[in-house]
Design a protein around this motif. Structure first.
Motif, PDB file in Angstrom:
ATOM      1  N   GLY A 107       0.679  -0.976  -0.016  1.00 49.01           N
ATOM      2  CA  GLY A 107       0.073  -0.172   0.006  1.00 49.01           C
ATOM      3  C   GLY A 107       0.860   1.289  -0.077  1.00 49.01           C
ATOM      4  O   GLY A 107       0.265   2.429  -0.529  1.00 49.01           O
ATOM      5  N   LEU A 108       2.117   1.306   0.565  1.00 43.52           N
ATOM      6  CA  LEU A 108       2.889   2.355   0.721  1.00 43.52           C
ATOM      7  C   LEU A 108       4.478   1.732   0.293  1.00 43.52           C
ATOM      8  O   LEU A 108       4.863   0.760   0.740  1.00 43.52           O
ATOM      9  CB  LEU A 108       2.975   2.830   2.048  1.00 43.52           C
ATOM     10  N   VAL A 109       4.932   2.679  -0.632  1.00 42.55           N
ATOM     11  CA  VAL A 109       6.455   2.465  -0.795  1.00 42.55           C
ATOM     12  C   VAL A 109       7.145   3.614  -0.794  1.00 42.55           C
ATOM     13  O   VAL A 109       6.637   4.617  -1.336  1.00 42.55           O
ATOM     14  CB  VAL A 109       6.537   1.933  -2.359  1.00 42.55           C
ATOM     15  N   LEU A 110       8.169   3.649  -0.035  1.00 43.82           N
ATOM     16  CA  LEU A 110       9.133   5.028  -0.216  1.00 43.82           C
ATOM     17  C   LEU A 110      10.394   4.560  -1.053  1.00 43.82           C
ATOM     18  O   LEU A 110      11.321   3.695  -0.820  1.00 43.82           O
ATOM     19  CB  LEU A 110       9.629   5.285   1.208  1.00 43.82           C
ATOM     20  N   ALA A 111      10.442   5.541  -2.073  1.00 42.98           N
ATOM     21  CA  ALA A 111      11.498   5.168  -3.315  1.00 42.98           C
ATOM     22  C   ALA A 111      12.256   5.981  -3.666  1.00 42.98           C
ATOM     23  O   ALA A 111      11.930   7.256  -3.539  1.00 42.98           O
ATOM     24  CB  ALA A 111      10.654   4.405  -4.266  1.00 42.98           C
ATOM     25  N   ALA A 112      13.470   5.868  -3.773  1.00 41.45           N
ATOM     26  CA  ALA A 112      14.655   6.795  -4.172  1.00 41.45           C
ATOM     27  C   ALA A 112      14.435   6.872  -5.816  1.00 41.45           C
ATOM     28  O   ALA A 112      13.912   6.173  -6.727  1.00 41.45           O
ATOM     29  CB  ALA A 112      15.970   6.357  -4.082  1.00 41.45           C
ATOM     30  N   ASP A 113      15.117   7.625  -6.603  1.00 40.28           N
ATOM     31  CA  ASP A 113      15.432   7.896  -8.032  1.00 40.28           C
ATOM     32  C   ASP A 113      16.283   6.858  -8.478  1.00 40.28           C
ATOM     33  O   ASP A 113      16.373   6.633  -9.715  1.00 40.28           O
ATOM     34  CB  ASP A 113      15.780   9.326  -8.272  1.00 40.28           C
ATOM     35  N   GLU A 114      17.144   6.375  -7.711  1.00 44.42           N
ATOM     36  CA  GLU A 114      18.192   5.433  -8.111  1.00 44.42           C
ATOM     37  C   GLU A 114      18.045   4.288  -7.282  1.00 44.42           C
ATOM     38  O   GLU A 114      17.663   4.206  -6.204  1.00 44.42           O
ATOM     39  CB  GLU A 114      19.665   6.363  -8.008  1.00 44.42           C
ATOM     40  N   ALA A 115      19.250   3.175  -7.425  1.00 40.10           N
ATOM     41  CA  ALA A 115      19.228   1.982  -6.897  1.00 40.10           C
ATOM     42  C   ALA A 115      19.715   2.364  -5.379  1.00 40.10           C
ATOM     43  O   ALA A 115      20.763   3.192  -5.117  1.00 40.10           O
ATOM     44  CB  ALA A 115      20.141   1.110  -7.377  1.00 40.10           C
ATOM     45  N   VAL A 116      19.237   1.825  -4.467  1.00 42.66           N
ATOM     46  CA  VAL A 116      19.671   1.840  -2.954  1.00 42.66           C
ATOM     47  C   VAL A 116      20.111   0.550  -2.497  1.00 42.66           C
ATOM     48  O   VAL A 116      20.934   0.769  -1.385  1.00 42.66           O
ATOM     49  CB  VAL A 116      19.002   2.835  -1.957  1.00 42.66           C
ATOM     50  N   ASN A 117      19.393  -0.376  -2.758  1.00 42.34           N
ATOM     51  CA  ASN A 117      19.708  -1.665  -2.356  1.00 42.34           C
ATOM     52  C   ASN A 117      19.612  -2.162  -1.074  1.00 42.34           C
ATOM     53  O   ASN A 117      20.544  -2.463  -0.113  1.00 42.34           O
ATOM     54  CB  ASN A 117      21.057  -2.366  -3.108  1.00 42.34           C
ATOM     55  N   ILE A 118      18.630  -1.808  -0.491  1.00 42.21           N
ATOM     56  CA  ILE A 118      18.241  -2.029   1.216  1.00 42.21           C
ATOM     57  C   ILE A 118      17.745  -3.369   1.329  1.00 42.21           C
ATOM     58  O   ILE A 118      16.922  -3.789   0.702  1.00 42.21           O
ATOM     59  CB  ILE A 118      17.584  -0.920   1.688  1.00 42.21           C
ATOM     60  N   ASP A 119      18.328  -4.336   2.147  1.00 35.08           N
ATOM     61  CA  ASP A 119      17.740  -5.574   2.394  1.00 35.08           C
ATOM     62  C   ASP A 119      16.571  -5.692   3.020  1.00 35.08           C
ATOM     63  O   ASP A 119      15.703  -6.342   2.717  1.00 35.08           O
ATOM     64  CB  ASP A 119      18.777  -6.310   3.341  1.00 35.08           C
ATOM     65  N   GLU A 120      16.335  -5.002   4.089  1.00 38.62           N
ATOM     66  CA  GLU A 120      14.872  -5.066   4.877  1.00 38.62           C
ATOM     67  C   GLU A 120      14.027  -3.677   4.700  1.00 38.62           C
ATOM     68  O   GLU A 120      14.711  -2.733   5.083  1.00 38.62           O
ATOM     69  CB  GLU A 120      15.283  -5.132   6.369  1.00 38.62           C
ATOM     70  N   ILE A 121      13.121  -3.900   3.852  1.00 36.64           N
ATOM     71  CA  ILE A 121      12.089  -2.948   3.473  1.00 36.64           C
ATOM     72  C   ILE A 121      10.879  -2.993   4.353  1.00 36.64           C
ATOM     73  O   ILE A 121      10.242  -1.966   4.199  1.00 36.64           O
ATOM     74  CB  ILE A 121      12.208  -2.546   1.977  1.00 36.64           C
ATOM     75  N   ASN A 122      10.618  -3.875   4.909  1.00 36.02           N
ATOM     76  CA  ASN A 122       9.139  -4.051   5.374  1.00 36.02           C
ATOM     77  C   ASN A 122       9.081  -3.228   6.526  1.00 36.02           C
ATOM     78  O   ASN A 122       9.816  -3.647   7.596  1.00 36.02           O
ATOM     79  CB  ASN A 122       8.902  -5.673   5.609  1.00 36.02           C
ATOM     80  N   ILE A 123       8.024  -2.473   6.781  1.00 35.33           N
ATOM     81  CA  ILE A 123       8.112  -1.594   8.035  1.00 35.33           C
ATOM     82  C   ILE A 123       7.861  -2.449   9.371  1.00 35.33           C
ATOM     83  O   ILE A 123       8.140  -2.212  10.231  1.00 35.33           O
ATOM     84  CB  ILE A 123       6.908  -0.529   7.882  1.00 35.33           C
ATOM     85  N   ALA A 124       6.801  -3.589   9.215  1.00 39.30           N
ATOM     86  CA  ALA A 124       6.757  -4.374  10.289  1.00 39.30           C
ATOM     87  C   ALA A 124       7.827  -5.121  10.807  1.00 39.30           C
ATOM     88  O   ALA A 124       7.976  -5.165  12.018  1.00 39.30           O
ATOM     89  CB  ALA A 124       5.679  -5.596   9.952  1.00 39.30           C
ATOM     90  N   ASN A 125       8.712  -5.575   9.901  1.00 44.85           N
ATOM     91  CA  ASN A 125       9.778  -6.202  10.261  1.00 44.85           C
ATOM     92  C   ASN A 125      11.054  -5.215  11.010  1.00 44.85           C
ATOM     93  O   ASN A 125      11.690  -5.477  11.897  1.00 44.85           O
ATOM     94  CB  ASN A 125      10.645  -7.001   9.049  1.00 44.85           C
ATOM     95  N   MET A 126      11.126  -3.919  10.437  1.00 44.41           N
ATOM     96  CA  MET A 126      11.865  -2.896  11.037  1.00 44.41           C
ATOM     97  C   MET A 126      11.277  -2.763  12.510  1.00 44.41           C
ATOM     98  O   MET A 126      12.095  -2.334  13.505  1.00 44.41           O
ATOM     99  CB  MET A 126      11.676  -1.558   9.990  1.00 44.41           C
ATOM    100  N   ALA A 127      10.006  -2.631  12.610  1.00 44.61           N
ATOM    101  CA  ALA A 127       9.432  -2.413  14.155  1.00 44.61           C
ATOM    102  C   ALA A 127       9.810  -3.585  14.968  1.00 44.61           C
ATOM    103  O   ALA A 127      10.085  -3.320  16.122  1.00 44.61           O
ATOM    104  CB  ALA A 127       7.869  -2.381  13.922  1.00 44.61           C
ATOM    105  N   SER A 128       9.799  -4.671  14.520  1.00 46.30           N
ATOM    106  CA  SER A 128      10.090  -5.941  15.389  1.00 46.30           C
ATOM    107  C   SER A 128      11.548  -5.961  15.699  1.00 46.30           C
ATOM    108  O   SER A 128      11.874  -6.356  16.570  1.00 46.30           O
ATOM    109  CB  SER A 128       9.698  -6.976  14.807  1.00 46.30           C
ATOM    110  N   ASN A 129      12.434  -5.384  14.662  1.00 41.06           N
ATOM    111  CA  ASN A 129      13.905  -5.425  14.846  1.00 41.06           C
ATOM    112  C   ASN A 129      14.269  -4.451  15.879  1.00 41.06           C
ATOM    113  O   ASN A 129      14.917  -4.431  16.671  1.00 41.06           O
ATOM    114  CB  ASN A 129      14.482  -5.272  13.777  1.00 41.06           C
ATOM    115  N   ALA A 130      13.417  -3.242  15.871  1.00 41.61           N
ATOM    116  CA  ALA A 130      13.762  -2.172  16.551  1.00 41.61           C
ATOM    117  C   ALA A 130      13.305  -2.441  18.335  1.00 41.61           C
ATOM    118  O   ALA A 130      13.926  -2.099  19.210  1.00 41.61           O
ATOM    119  CB  ALA A 130      12.916  -1.031  16.234  1.00 41.61           C
TER     120      ALA A 130
END
Length: 151
Positions: A107-130
Motif C-alpha cells: 500500500g505504501l512504498v518509499l522509493a529513491a530515484d536511483e538504486a539503494v539496495n536495502i535488504d530489509e524494507i518491510n516496516i513491520a519487520n523494522m518495528a520488530s527489529n527495533a
C-alpha cells in the motif's frame, strides 16, 4: 508478419512501450525493488504503531518519494499524506487497475530515484527489529577491573 520482423515503431504503437520487469514494477507501485527504502503491506496499514517508524524513515530520506496505492480508501491514506507533508517528502498516488487492493499487496512504498539496495524494507519487520534491539545498561555504572582490586 511476425513480431521479430516488425518495425520497432509499429510494435510500440500496437503494444505500447516495452517495460523492464513489469511484474516487479506492479508489485512495488511503479518502481523497482532496488530503489525501495521502506514499504508497508495493506494489511499492516491500519496499525498506527508503525507511524513513528515511518516518520524516522521519511526524515532519514527527504529526497525520496512516498508512493501510495490510490485504490485504497482515502481515510487510510490521509495520515500518510500528512506525515509526508510534515517531513517535507514528496508523495504520489498510483491509481491504475492492476494495483489491486489485497492484504498481500503493498500500500505504501518509499522509493529513491536511483538504486539503494536495502535488504530489509518491510516496516513491520523494522518495528520488530527495533523492539528486539538490546537496551544498554544506563543505571548500573561499570567499575573498571583495577578499582575492584583496591576496595
Amino acid at each position: 508478419m511476425d513480431l521479430e520482423n516488425m518495425d520497432p515503431h509499429v510494435q510500440s504503437a500496437m503494444y505500447g512501450t516495452p517495460k523492464i520487469n513489469p511484474d516487479e514494477q506492479r508489485r512495488y507501485l511503479g518502481t523497482f525493488r532496488e530503489r525501495v527504502y521502506a514499504a508497508e503491506y495493506i494489511k499492516d496499514m491500519p496499525n498506527e504503531a508503525y507511524h513513528p517508524i515511518w516518520r524516522e524513515v521519511l526524515l532519514a530520506h527527504p529526497e525520496a518519494t512516498l508512493i501510495m496505492n490510490g485504490n485504497l480508501p482515502m481515510d487510510e491514506l490521509v495520515p500518510f499524506m500528512q506525515l509526508a507533508k510534515a517531513t517535507n517528502v514528496a508523495f504520489s498516488m498510483k491509481n491504475d487497475d492492476f494495483y489491486l487492493v489485497a492484504p498481500d499487496r503493498l500500500g505504501l512504498v518509499l522509493a529513491a530515484d536511483e538504486a539503494v539496495n536495502i535488504d530489509e524494507i518491510n516496516i513491520a519487520n523494522m518495528a520488530s527489529n527495533a523492539d528486539s534491539a538490546p537496551v544498554e545498561e544506563t543505571t548500573a555504572q561499570k567499575v573498571p577491573w583495577f578499582k575492584k582490586l583496591f576496595r
